[in-house]
Design a protein around this motif. Structure first.
Motif, mmCIF file in Angstrom:
data_model
loop_
_atom_site.group_PDB
_atom_site.id
_atom_site.type_symbol
_atom_site.label_atom_id
_atom_site.label_comp_id
_atom_site.label_asym_id
_atom_site.label_seq_id
_atom_site.Cartn_x
_atom_site.Cartn_y
_atom_site.Cartn_z
ATOM 1 N N GLN A 183 -3.701 -14.545 -0.831
ATOM 2 C CA GLN A 183 -4.468 -13.866 -1.876
ATOM 3 C C GLN A 183 -5.823 -13.415 -1.343
ATOM 4 O OE1 GLN A 183 -3.790 -12.725 -4.798
ATOM 5 N NE2 GLN A 183 -1.777 -13.622 -5.118
ATOM 6 N N GLU A 184 -6.489 -14.295 -0.590
ATOM 7 C CA GLU A 184 -7.787 -13.937 -0.007
ATOM 8 C C GLU A 184 -7.632 -12.795 0.993
ATOM 9 O OE1 GLU A 184 -10.297 -18.084 0.031
ATOM 10 O OE2 GLU A 184 -8.477 -18.000 1.258
ATOM 11 N N GLU A 189 -12.668 -4.680 3.862
ATOM 12 C CA GLU A 189 -13.587 -5.485 4.675
ATOM 13 C C GLU A 189 -13.308 -5.272 6.165
ATOM 14 O OE1 GLU A 189 -14.152 -9.621 3.677
ATOM 15 O OE2 GLU A 189 -13.914 -9.179 1.544
ATOM 16 N N ASN A 220 -7.796 -5.024 0.368
ATOM 17 C CA ASN A 220 -8.081 -4.107 -0.743
ATOM 18 C C ASN A 220 -9.539 -3.661 -0.755
ATOM 19 O OD1 ASN A 220 -5.430 -4.290 -1.556
ATOM 20 N ND2 ASN A 220 -5.827 -5.684 -3.264
ATOM 21 N N ALA A 221 -10.437 -4.562 -0.350
ATOM 22 C CA ALA A 221 -11.869 -4.254 -0.355
ATOM 23 C C ALA A 221 -12.294 -3.467 0.888
ATOM 24 C CB ALA A 221 -12.675 -5.551 -0.461
ATOM 25 N N LYS A 267 -5.292 -10.462 0.940
ATOM 26 C CA LYS A 267 -5.042 -9.242 0.168
ATOM 27 C C LYS A 267 -6.354 -8.684 -0.389
ATOM 28 C CE LYS A 267 -2.132 -7.310 -3.522
ATOM 29 N NZ LYS A 267 -2.529 -6.004 -3.140
ATOM 30 N N GLU A 268 -7.235 -9.562 -0.874
ATOM 31 C CA GLU A 268 -8.536 -9.120 -1.387
ATOM 32 C C GLU A 268 -9.363 -8.460 -0.281
ATOM 33 O OE1 GLU A 268 -10.287 -12.588 -3.211
ATOM 34 O OE2 GLU A 268 -8.634 -12.748 -4.653
ATOM 35 N N LYS A 269 -9.352 -9.034 0.914
ATOM 36 C CA LYS A 269 -10.082 -8.442 2.042
ATOM 37 C C LYS A 269 -9.529 -7.055 2.373
ATOM 38 C CE LYS A 269 -11.619 -12.411 4.793
ATOM 39 N NZ LYS A 269 -12.990 -11.930 4.886
#
Length: 104
Positions: A7-8, A17, A14-15, A10-12
């Protein structure tokens, strides 16, 4: 050893980073399914340390998290301090993020 969840990760992604994703599975595994990381099979990780970023976070992944943990231990002995193990590897990615991805 520092870890990151799918999940972390995927967030990176999507953002947008700035980090590096390295997949330490064998070439045939990478060809079966991957999420876009740089392919450096575990057996060659010490030979190819020049491809591993030193100045930004590096997420290391494999099928389940065991080979990536082994890769991180080897790299940390070479002085790397910016490495994160992807908990559960591609299996966790398939289970929690993308059920359509092929796993074996």
């Amino acid at each position: 050893m520092k870890e990151i969840s799918v999940q972390e990760l995927k967030e990176k992604l999507n953002a947008g980073e700035d980090f590096q994703l390295i997949d330490v599975r064998e070439d045939f595994e990478y060809e079966t399914s991957n999420i876009g990381g740089l392919s450096i099979p575990l057996g060659g990780i010490l030979i190819e340390t020049d491809k591993v970023e030193k100045n930004k976070p590096v997420v290391v992944m494999c099928r389940s998290g065991k080979r990536s943990a082994a890769a991180i231990m080897q790299l940390e002995q070479q002085g790397f301090t910016n490495l994160f193990n992807l908990k559960g590897g591609i299996l966790a990615w398939q289970a929690e993020i993308d059920p359509t991805i092929n796993v074996y």
